[in-house]
Design a protein around this motif. Structure first.
Motif, PDB file in Angstrom:
ATOM      1  N   PRO A 129     -76.312 -73.905 -43.947  1.00 35.92           N
ATOM      2  CA  PRO A 129     -74.670 -73.895 -44.054  1.00 35.92           C
ATOM      3  C   PRO A 129     -74.063 -72.342 -44.500  1.00 35.92           C
ATOM      4  N   SER A 164     -68.742 -74.464 -37.403  1.00 35.53           N
ATOM      5  CA  SER A 164     -69.431 -75.258 -39.157  1.00 35.53           C
ATOM      6  C   SER A 164     -70.675 -75.998 -39.152  1.00 35.53           C
ATOM      7  N   ASN A 214     -72.909 -78.971 -42.035  1.00 31.92           N
ATOM      8  CA  ASN A 214     -74.342 -78.417 -43.201  1.00 31.92           C
ATOM      9  C   ASN A 214     -75.143 -79.845 -42.874  1.00 31.92           C
ATOM     10  N   SER A 245     -76.125 -84.297 -44.263  1.00 28.58           N
ATOM     11  CA  SER A 245     -75.492 -85.077 -43.746  1.00 28.58           C
ATOM     12  C   SER A 245     -76.278 -85.422 -43.687  1.00 28.58           C
ATOM     13  N   ASP A 256     -70.403 -86.295 -39.709  1.00 25.26           N
ATOM     14  CA  ASP A 256     -69.507 -84.783 -39.499  1.00 25.26           C
ATOM     15  C   ASP A 256     -68.812 -84.985 -38.191  1.00 25.26           C
ATOM     16  N   THR A 300     -70.297 -87.172 -43.753  1.00 26.27           N
ATOM     17  CA  THR A 300     -69.619 -86.247 -44.345  1.00 26.27           C
ATOM     18  C   THR A 300     -68.823 -84.885 -43.921  1.00 26.27           C
ATOM     19  N   THR A 310     -66.879 -81.866 -43.177  1.00 29.02           N
ATOM     20  CA  THR A 310     -67.217 -80.003 -43.255  1.00 29.02           C
ATOM     21  C   THR A 310     -65.889 -79.753 -42.136  1.00 29.02           C
TER      22      THR A 310
END
Lengths: 119, 783
Positions: free
Chosen positions: B402, B417, B419, B423, B661, B723, B725
């Motif tokens: 991240p 972006s 992460n 997830s 995400d 998620t 982000t």
């Protein structure tokens, strides 16, 4: 669906249907559930000049016990054959329940399947 | 209810504004539009995969009642040029033989259009088309892309080759990467040919009168169609109007400038009648462009601890018979994210395109990125098995962390972006490994082999920015911004014009939510208008999961401009500074005094009927052209559980869990809808769907009996989670989600099937995982 042109008749008795079939000659076809014939017409692989709709003729459907045998009428839908499991029809009823999907089983007939070899 | 700061509309699962008209049958599709004097068109199509047209005899067809005309390619020499290959990778040579709306001299695939019959009745023209006698002299046919690359027969004899183009994208030192590797895995990975198969096939209605052309067409890109219709027909662009009415699904299959669109326009101008053509399902399966069809040689190098050092993908792309709008570009779209969500120092993609006597390929949902994700995700599993390390652990060891974002990857793009571990962690909370193992054991006794597969993906979407996609960039050769116009009416009602062209995604609802929050009104009074080049600014259309991140951001920016002007009007009215005005409880008010404020309707009244402050123009309407700085990169982790019946080879999807995400959610209901459809698409490719031709180039899968789309009966109830982000690329922090499910799914399914089959001695198998293929693999492994 854009099939070639055809005539359509819906006889009310078996005798009328047989007469229409005799008069219509080679290019006349019987229409029951339509689940084999109509796809062929859609693809223009079949081009009957006369459709004789026997779908509402009395006496050609139903599952009955007769002299120790089961008698299944030609116009019996797959769904009705499948439902006859509760009356004691064995493997045939079980197989009918696996044909295609509910829409097809509610329209398609066992007679039409045998006549067309489909499915 | 109006928006307040406490309950914004954005982020809520509002029901779709589109649905009432759709589910009550009141939506207006092409086939619902009628015009007096319309001639129907039926197209005579080649039954041959490759042939010279010796003669076309149309006399018998013309004699039929109600038939007005029969035209062939020879009649159309006034056309300004062939159909466009509009987007292509720049800086390389591409063999691009002419592709005409009606064939000239030769046909190159089954379904290639040869003549058009025009008449007063739809049935009559189809009957008459059968009376057009075309004499074909068959030519040798090539359908296998590897054979096509290796020499004759040539699809386009004049080229002396079937090769279309070569294109590469390389970053990092590949040689050094493989030299560093302690393990090298190589696989031949096939992404077979599939169809878009929208519920509504294509359709056009062209109406030329008084020097102007109006074309109604079921398209994702009305503005592109207008541009090319104007150029090819020699009509000045302002006199061409293209309307996309309700469009019943596209899936990329309507991201095209179609020969039939140009043909209908040409026929309307030639005859003075409106001309209508509605594609049949049979035509749709045969001639609407198809997708995928790549054979890849994939090589992955890694250390013994699982660290990936190099990745090389060599793709042979079967492009079919012609280049269409973006045919040679499609495999390249995958190249930018070839390394997936992993930190790989060297990634190279080499693409070779090849002609075959098949329907052309072009964009189909995901377009290049499902192939890329499929390859890296199955290779990660292959690597893990080779190393004897858990496959999720191998993923974790290679995830871009991240803290690296925005992350420049070897392919040259910058991921906005992400992460990835986040997830995957969330996905695992939905899975009970111990219960799974117990159930797997239990089923084994019945001859059922259960497997679980994972796919941790990222993708590149939100197609823009022009600095990369434009002529000076590396991508498409066309600027891909997006426009929006927001018009507040006298009464405070709002119309939003978007240059995107939604066709089922629910964007009328999502865009209304965005505008409603900013203006303090109910989303129900925000009408979103799209798909008509005569109203609203120039646009670029809907594809590549771009509509929200690019078009939605344009809507947000245009609305911000309206708010800015409204604030000035309100400030003058309330004797305050414009920067002290806020939108609260449905009113424009001074911060700290929410009781005294003006509704949008009152502001509009001043703007149109009253007196605006001195020096200000009247009216309340703003336009924006949004060209973002970067793509957006949605990501997620999917898991699929399958059961394989070892006796029949039948694969059943038992469970599918998706954690996606896509940044800040605008409408969670719409996101789930897109994810659900996307997963069905990916499962369809993995297990059921396969466009097949025989060696003579005849289409074997011409109906839904042979081309087996999954239905609800084949699919489990999907479990979705998310998620969040946010993307730094746009003000709302959003990313696209239209293709994500498709991009992730095929690898999850394939990895699950391989996981199931490992006890039977199978370590790799290619899609489509039909019962026959799986059964054959089991048989071979058992020998």
């Amino acid at each position: 669906m854009i099939p070639p042109e055809f005539e359509y008749t819906r006889p009310s008795t078996l005798a009328e249907a047989i007469e229409a079939l005799q008069q219509g000659g080679e290019d006349a076809k019987l229409l029951a559930g339509g689940h084999s014939l109509i796809p062929l017409m859609k693809l223009r692989l079949a081009a009957p000049t006369l459709l004789i709709d026997i779908g509402r003729l009395p006496g050609l459907g139903g599952v009955h016990r007769e002299n120790g045998h089961w008698r299944i009428g030609a116009l019996t839908t797959h769904a009705d054959v499948a439902a006859s499991a509760s009356a004691g029809v064995g493997l045939v009823a079980k197989v009918a329940g696996t044909i295609a999907d509910p829409q097809v089983r509610n329209r398609g007939t066992i007679g039409g399947s045998l006549a067309h070899g489909d499915p | 209810m109006s928006a307040t700061a406490e309950t914004p509309h954005v982020g809520r699962p509002l029901r779709r504004k589109e649905d009432p008209r759709l589910i009550t049958g009141r939506a207006r599709y092409i086939d619902d539009i009628t015009m007096p004097g319309t001639l129907w068109a039926a197209i005579v199509r080649s039954p041959e995969a490759h042939a010279r047209i010796a003669s076309i005899e149309s006399a018998a067809a013309l004699e039929r009642p109600g038939i007005h005309a029969v035209y062939t390619g020879e009649d159309m020499h006034d056309l300004g040029g062939p159909l466009p290959m509009a987007w292509a990778p720049p800086g390389i040579e591409i063999n691009n033989p002419p592709h005409w709306p009606l064939a000239r001299g030769t046909v190159k695939h089954v379904g290639d259009p040869v003549a058009v019959v025009l008449g007063e009745d739809r049935y009559a023209v189809v009957d008459a088309a059968e009376d057009v006698v075309v004499e074909y002299e068959p030519l040798p046919v090539v359908t296998d892309p590897e054979a096509a690359l290796n020499g004759a027969p040539f699809v386009h004899e004049e080229l002396g080759t079937n090769k279309v183009h070569e294109w590469s994208l390389a970053g990092g030192d590949l040689e050094a990467g493989f030299a560093d590797a302690e393990v090298t895995i190589e696989r031949r990975v096939i992404n077979h040919r599939i169809a878009g198969a929208p519920i509504e096939p294509r359709g056009v209605l062209a109406d030329y009168r008084a020097g102007s052309m109006t074309l109604y067409t079921s398209t994702q890109v009305p503005h592109f169609v207008r541009l090319f219709a104007a150029l090819l027909l020699g009509i000045s662009e302002e006199r061409v109007r293209v309307v996309a009415p309700e469009v019943g699904g596209g899936f990329g299959a309507k991201l095209q400038v179609c020969g039939e669109e140009i043909l209908a326009c040409w026929c309307s101008r030639r005859t003075g009648h409106p001309v209508k053509w509605i594609e049949t399902r049979s035509e749709n399966m045969a001639v609407t462009h198809q997708g995928r069809d790549q054979i890849a040689h994939v090589k992955l190098g890694a250390k013994r601890d699982g660290t990936i050092t190099a990745y090389h993908v060599k793709i042979l792309a079967d492009l079919g018979a012609y280049n269409m709008m973006m045919t040679p570009l499609i495999p390249s779209l995958g190249a930018f994210v070839m390394g997936g969500c992993y930190k790989i120092p060297a990634v190279t993609t080499d693409i070779t395109g090849v002609f075959t006597n098949k329907c052309p390929t072009d964009a189909i949902r995901g377009a290049g990125r499902p192939e890329a994700t499929h390859m890296i995700e199955v290779m990660i599993d292959q690597l893990a098995a080779e190393l004897g390390i858990d496959r999720l652990e191998v993923r974790r060891r290679n995830f871009i962390p991240p803290e690296d974002f925005p992350a420049a990857v070897a392919t040259g793009v910058v991921y906005d972006s992400g992460n990835y571990a986040g997830s995957l962690d969330k996905l695992l909370t939905h899975l009970d490994q111990a219960a799974f193992e117990a159930e797997r054991e239990r089923l084994r006794a019945q001859g059922i082999y259960r497997g679980i597969g994972f796919s941790t993906y990222t993708e590149i979407c939100g197609l823009a920015p022009s600095r990369i996609t434009g002529p000076t960039g590396v991508g498409v050769g066309a600027g891909l911004w997006e426009s929006a116009m927001v018009r507040v009416h006298n009464t405070g009602a709002v119309t939003v014009y978007t240059g995107t062209s939604p066709h089922g995604q629910g964007l009328e609802t999502a865009f209304a939510q965005i505008v409603a929050d900013k203006l303090g009104v109910d989303p129900q009074v925000v009408e979103v208008v799209h798909g008509d080049t005569a109203i609203g600014p120039e646009g670029r259309g809907t594809y590549g999961s771009r509509s929200l991140a690019n078009g939605g951001e344009a809507v947000a920016k245009a609305t911000d401009k309206v708010v800015l002007k409204a604030a000035k009007i309100v400030a003058a009215e309330l004797e305050a500074a414009p920067e002290d005005i806020e939108v609260r409880d449905g009113k424009f008010s001074v911060k700290g005094s929410p009781d005294k404020g003006l509704t949008l309707a009152e502001v509009a009244g001043i703007a149109y009927i009253g007196a605006v402050p001195e020096g200000m123009e009247p009216g309340l309407e703003e336009t924006t052209f949004n060209d973002p700085e970067n793509f957006v990169f949605p990501f997620g982790a999917h898991a699929c559980v399958v059961d394989v019946d070892a006796a029949t080879g039948k694969v059943s999807v038992v469970r599918y869990v998706a954690v996606d995400d896509c940044g800040n959610p605008v409408n969670p209901l719409l996101i789930d809808g897109q994810v659900h459809g996307g997963i069905a698409f990916g499962i369809g490719q993995a297990l059921y769907e396969h466009v097949q031709y025989d060696d003579e180039g005849q289409l074997v899968t011409g109906t839904f009996v042979d081309y087996t789309l999954p239905t609800a009966a084949e699919l489990p109830s999907f479990e979705t989670d998310h998620t969040v982000t946010p993307s730094p690329v746009n003000s709302m922090g959003v990313k696209g989600v239209g293709e994500a499910g498709t991009i992730a799914a095929s690898a999850a399914v394939t990895n699950a099937v391989i996981d199931a089959l490992r006890p039977l001695g199978i370590s790799y198998i290619n899609m489509p995982l039909s019962p026959m293929r799986v059964w054959q693999a089991i048989e071979e492994a058992g020998r």
